[in-house]
Design a protein around this motif. Structure first.
Motif, PDB file in Angstrom:
ATOM      1  N   LYS A 113      51.337 118.537  54.451  1.00  0.00           N
ATOM      2  CA  LYS A 113      51.188 118.443  52.994  1.00  0.00           C
ATOM      3  C   LYS A 113      50.260 119.556  52.516  1.00  0.00           C
ATOM      4  O   LYS A 113      49.217 119.812  53.120  1.00  0.00           O
ATOM      5  N   LEU A 114      50.650 120.172  51.428  1.00  0.00           N
ATOM      6  CA  LEU A 114      49.888 121.278  50.854  1.00  0.00           C
ATOM      7  C   LEU A 114      49.740 121.038  49.363  1.00  0.00           C
ATOM      8  O   LEU A 114      50.732 120.837  48.658  1.00  0.00           O
ATOM      9  N   ASN A 115      48.497 121.042  48.904  1.00  0.00           N
ATOM     10  CA  ASN A 115      48.217 120.864  47.474  1.00  0.00           C
ATOM     11  C   ASN A 115      47.568 122.138  46.948  1.00  0.00           C
ATOM     12  O   ASN A 115      46.588 122.632  47.517  1.00  0.00           O
ATOM     13  N   ILE A 116      48.135 122.652  45.861  1.00  0.00           N
ATOM     14  CA  ILE A 116      47.639 123.894  45.269  1.00  0.00           C
ATOM     15  C   ILE A 116      47.455 123.698  43.775  1.00  0.00           C
ATOM     16  O   ILE A 116      48.344 123.173  43.097  1.00  0.00           O
ATOM     17  N   HIS A 117      46.303 124.143  43.251  1.00  0.00           N
ATOM     18  CA  HIS A 117      46.045 124.146  41.816  1.00  0.00           C
ATOM     19  C   HIS A 117      46.200 125.582  41.312  1.00  0.00           C
ATOM     20  O   HIS A 117      45.575 126.510  41.845  1.00  0.00           O
ATOM     21  N   VAL A 118      47.039 125.757  40.314  1.00  0.00           N
ATOM     22  CA  VAL A 118      47.302 127.095  39.768  1.00  0.00           C
ATOM     23  C   VAL A 118      47.139 127.068  38.261  1.00  0.00           C
ATOM     24  O   VAL A 118      47.161 126.007  37.623  1.00  0.00           O
ATOM     25  N   THR A 119      47.004 128.272  37.697  1.00  0.00           N
ATOM     26  CA  THR A 119      46.858 128.403  36.247  1.00  0.00           C
ATOM     27  C   THR A 119      48.178 128.683  35.550  1.00  0.00           C
ATOM     28  O   THR A 119      48.263 128.625  34.327  1.00  0.00           O
ATOM     29  N   SER A 120      49.215 128.982  36.343  1.00  0.00           N
ATOM     30  CA  SER A 120      50.526 129.273  35.768  1.00  0.00           C
ATOM     31  C   SER A 120      51.610 128.751  36.703  1.00  0.00           C
ATOM     32  O   SER A 120      51.536 128.951  37.925  1.00  0.00           O
ATOM     33  N   ASN A 121      52.605 128.090  36.131  1.00  0.00           N
ATOM     34  CA  ASN A 121      53.688 127.570  36.960  1.00  0.00           C
ATOM     35  C   ASN A 121      54.662 128.649  37.419  1.00  0.00           C
ATOM     36  O   ASN A 121      55.518 128.412  38.257  1.00  0.00           O
ATOM     37  N   GLN A 158      45.788 133.190  49.176  1.00  0.00           N
ATOM     38  CA  GLN A 158      44.617 133.570  48.383  1.00  0.00           C
ATOM     39  C   GLN A 158      44.795 134.886  47.634  1.00  0.00           C
ATOM     40  O   GLN A 158      44.043 135.175  46.701  1.00  0.00           O
ATOM     41  N   VAL A 159      45.764 135.681  48.029  1.00  0.00           N
ATOM     42  CA  VAL A 159      45.982 136.962  47.343  1.00  0.00           C
ATOM     43  C   VAL A 159      46.573 136.764  45.950  1.00  0.00           C
ATOM     44  O   VAL A 159      46.543 137.686  45.127  1.00  0.00           O
ATOM     45  N   LEU A 160      47.106 135.584  45.684  1.00  0.00           N
ATOM     46  CA  LEU A 160      47.676 135.309  44.364  1.00  0.00           C
ATOM     47  C   LEU A 160      46.552 134.933  43.400  1.00  0.00           C
ATOM     48  O   LEU A 160      45.866 133.923  43.598  1.00  0.00           O
ATOM     49  N   PRO A 161      46.338 135.693  42.349  1.00  0.00           N
ATOM     50  CA  PRO A 161      45.199 135.428  41.438  1.00  0.00           C
ATOM     51  C   PRO A 161      45.340 134.130  40.643  1.00  0.00           C
ATOM     52  O   PRO A 161      44.341 133.608  40.140  1.00  0.00           O
ATOM     53  N   GLU A 162      46.554 133.615  40.525  1.00  0.00           N
ATOM     54  CA  GLU A 162      46.752 132.390  39.731  1.00  0.00           C
ATOM     55  C   GLU A 162      46.282 131.126  40.463  1.00  0.00           C
ATOM     56  O   GLU A 162      46.144 130.071  39.857  1.00  0.00           O
ATOM     57  N   ILE A 163      46.029 131.236  41.745  1.00  0.00           N
ATOM     58  CA  ILE A 163      45.658 130.068  42.539  1.00  0.00           C
ATOM     59  C   ILE A 163      44.162 129.821  42.429  1.00  0.00           C
ATOM     60  O   ILE A 163      43.342 130.719  42.640  1.00  0.00           O
ATOM     61  N   GLU A 164      43.812 128.572  42.110  1.00  0.00           N
ATOM     62  CA  GLU A 164      42.411 128.196  41.979  1.00  0.00           C
ATOM     63  C   GLU A 164      41.906 127.383  43.180  1.00  0.00           C
ATOM     64  O   GLU A 164      40.745 127.518  43.593  1.00  0.00           O
ATOM     65  N   ARG A 165      42.762 126.534  43.744  1.00  0.00           N
ATOM     66  CA  ARG A 165      42.332 125.670  44.862  1.00  0.00           C
ATOM     67  C   ARG A 165      43.491 125.407  45.795  1.00  0.00           C
ATOM     68  O   ARG A 165      44.635 125.232  45.351  1.00  0.00           O
ATOM     69  N   ILE A 166      43.190 125.363  47.112  1.00  0.00           N
ATOM     70  CA  ILE A 166      44.202 125.108  48.122  1.00  0.00           C
ATOM     71  C   ILE A 166      43.679 124.012  49.060  1.00  0.00           C
ATOM     72  O   ILE A 166      42.578 124.095  49.562  1.00  0.00           O
ATOM     73  N   LYS A 167      44.498 123.005  49.275  1.00  0.00           N
ATOM     74  CA  LYS A 167      44.154 121.945  50.210  1.00  0.00           C
ATOM     75  C   LYS A 167      45.322 121.736  51.158  1.00  0.00           C
ATOM     76  O   LYS A 167      46.436 121.416  50.744  1.00  0.00           O
ATOM     77  N   PHE A 168      45.067 121.913  52.447  1.00  0.00           N
ATOM     78  CA  PHE A 168      46.123 121.819  53.465  1.00  0.00           C
ATOM     79  C   PHE A 168      45.855 120.595  54.336  1.00  0.00           C
ATOM     80  O   PHE A 168      44.755 120.379  54.825  1.00  0.00           O
ATOM     81  N   ASP A 169      46.878 119.769  54.541  1.00  0.00           N
ATOM     82  CA  ASP A 169      46.730 118.563  55.378  1.00  0.00           C
ATOM     83  C   ASP A 169      47.827 118.575  56.431  1.00  0.00           C
ATOM     84  O   ASP A 169      48.996 118.465  56.096  1.00  0.00           O
ATOM     85  N   SER A 177      49.024 121.208  39.156  1.00  0.00           N
ATOM     86  CA  SER A 177      48.785 120.750  40.524  1.00  0.00           C
ATOM     87  C   SER A 177      50.134 120.601  41.218  1.00  0.00           C
ATOM     88  O   SER A 177      50.989 119.833  40.767  1.00  0.00           O
ATOM     89  N   ILE A 178      50.314 121.346  42.313  1.00  0.00           N
ATOM     90  CA  ILE A 178      51.598 121.366  43.018  1.00  0.00           C
ATOM     91  C   ILE A 178      51.418 120.742  44.397  1.00  0.00           C
ATOM     92  O   ILE A 178      50.576 121.185  45.189  1.00  0.00           O
ATOM     93  N   ASP A 179      52.203 119.727  44.685  1.00  0.00           N
ATOM     94  CA  ASP A 179      52.181 119.059  45.989  1.00  0.00           C
ATOM     95  C   ASP A 179      53.438 119.446  46.761  1.00  0.00           C
ATOM     96  O   ASP A 179      54.553 119.127  46.353  1.00  0.00           O
ATOM     97  N   PHE A 180      53.226 120.132  47.874  1.00  0.00           N
ATOM     98  CA  PHE A 180      54.326 120.565  48.729  1.00  0.00           C
ATOM     99  C   PHE A 180      54.401 119.678  49.972  1.00  0.00           C
ATOM    100  O   PHE A 180      53.369 119.270  50.518  1.00  0.00           O
ATOM    101  N   GLN A 181      55.613 119.405  50.422  1.00  0.00           N
ATOM    102  CA  GLN A 181      55.851 118.826  51.740  1.00  0.00           C
ATOM    103  C   GLN A 181      56.541 119.889  52.586  1.00  0.00           C
ATOM    104  O   GLN A 181      57.648 120.323  52.263  1.00  0.00           O
ATOM    105  N   LEU A 182      55.874 120.277  53.656  1.00  0.00           N
ATOM    106  CA  LEU A 182      56.346 121.381  54.487  1.00  0.00           C
ATOM    107  C   LEU A 182      56.775 120.872  55.849  1.00  0.00           C
ATOM    108  O   LEU A 182      56.217 119.900  56.370  1.00  0.00           O
TER     109      LEU A 182
END
Length: 221
Positions: free
Chosen positions: A147-155, A210-221, A189-194
């Motif tokens: 599971k991957l959760n990412i917070h971004v400023t633009s969809n 992290q190279v994408l400037p729109e990303i604010e937070r990344i949580k990997f489980d 907030s985007i929740d991915f299932q990988l």
């Protein structure tokens, strides 16, 4: 049947249950060493009571009892306990293996309480094999879900994220976007299932994203 042998059964049940619980404890599961220890001892005690506690009234000749009734209640009781370890988080279910381990530990305790030592030890070994060995044995051919959760400023950045993940041979099973609005701006907030057959190294994925400037937070489980 001497009291000393019955006490020994409780001790053996506790040891076997603790072995299963230790495996769960080191994986930081909801039910760990103490829970499995208590389930095994309690199950063995219930079997002992069910099998031996009523000899003083049974031998009167007027009372007939089913010695399996109390022991049968353990299966239902542990089922409720196991249900408490199952967690439903968004689109995934967690805790099923721990719940099954509790149920199996109860069976081990019941067998020890009945005096079936060899069967109980064999059952404990098989449970540990199922929890520890089978996962490592079949891991190369079974895809693991992360599971991957990412917070971004633009969809609009979702396409770039998908490109990065697929370039690492990671399959995106599904993803869900949640809009978080405030007075000043809007977040996503985007929740991915990988899923991937190879081991996913979270630090490498984080570095690539992290190279994408729109990303604010990344949580990997």
């Amino acid at each position: 049947m001497t009291e000393l042998e019955l006490m020994a059964r409780l001790v053996i049940a506790g040891i076997l249950g603790a072995l299963v619980g230790f495996e769960r404890e080191k994986r930081f599961k909801e039910a760990g060493l103490r829970t499995h220890f208590l389930v095994a001892v309690g199950s063995a005690l219930a079997m002992i009571v069910s099998k031996y506690a009523f000899y003083d009234v049974v031998h009167t000749g007027t009372i007939e009892l089913d010695p399996s009734r109390i022991a049968a209640g353990v299966v239902s009781g542990v089922g409720f306990l196991g249900a408490g370890t199952i967690l439903v988080q968004r689109q995934s279910v967690r805790g099923l293996t721990t719940a099954a381990g509790l149920w199996a530990t109860a069976g081990i305790g019941l067998a020890i309480g009945a005096g079936m030592y060899i069967v109980s030890i064999c059952g404990t070994i098989l449970v540990l094999v199922g929890l520890e060995v089978l996962k490592r044995l079949f891991q190369p051919i079974i895809s693991k879900v992360h599971k991957l959760n990412i917070h971004v400023t633009s969809n609009e950045v979702i396409v770039n994220i998908l490109d990065i993940l697929t370039s690492q041979q990671i399959d995106v099973v599904s993803y869900q976007v949640t809009v978080i609005s405030s007075d000043t701006h809007t977040h996503y907030s985007i929740d991915f299932q990988l899923k991937s057959k190879k081991t996913i190294k979270d630090n490498e994925i984080v570095k690539l994203l992290q190279v994408l400037p729109e990303i604010e937070r990344i949580k990997f489980d």
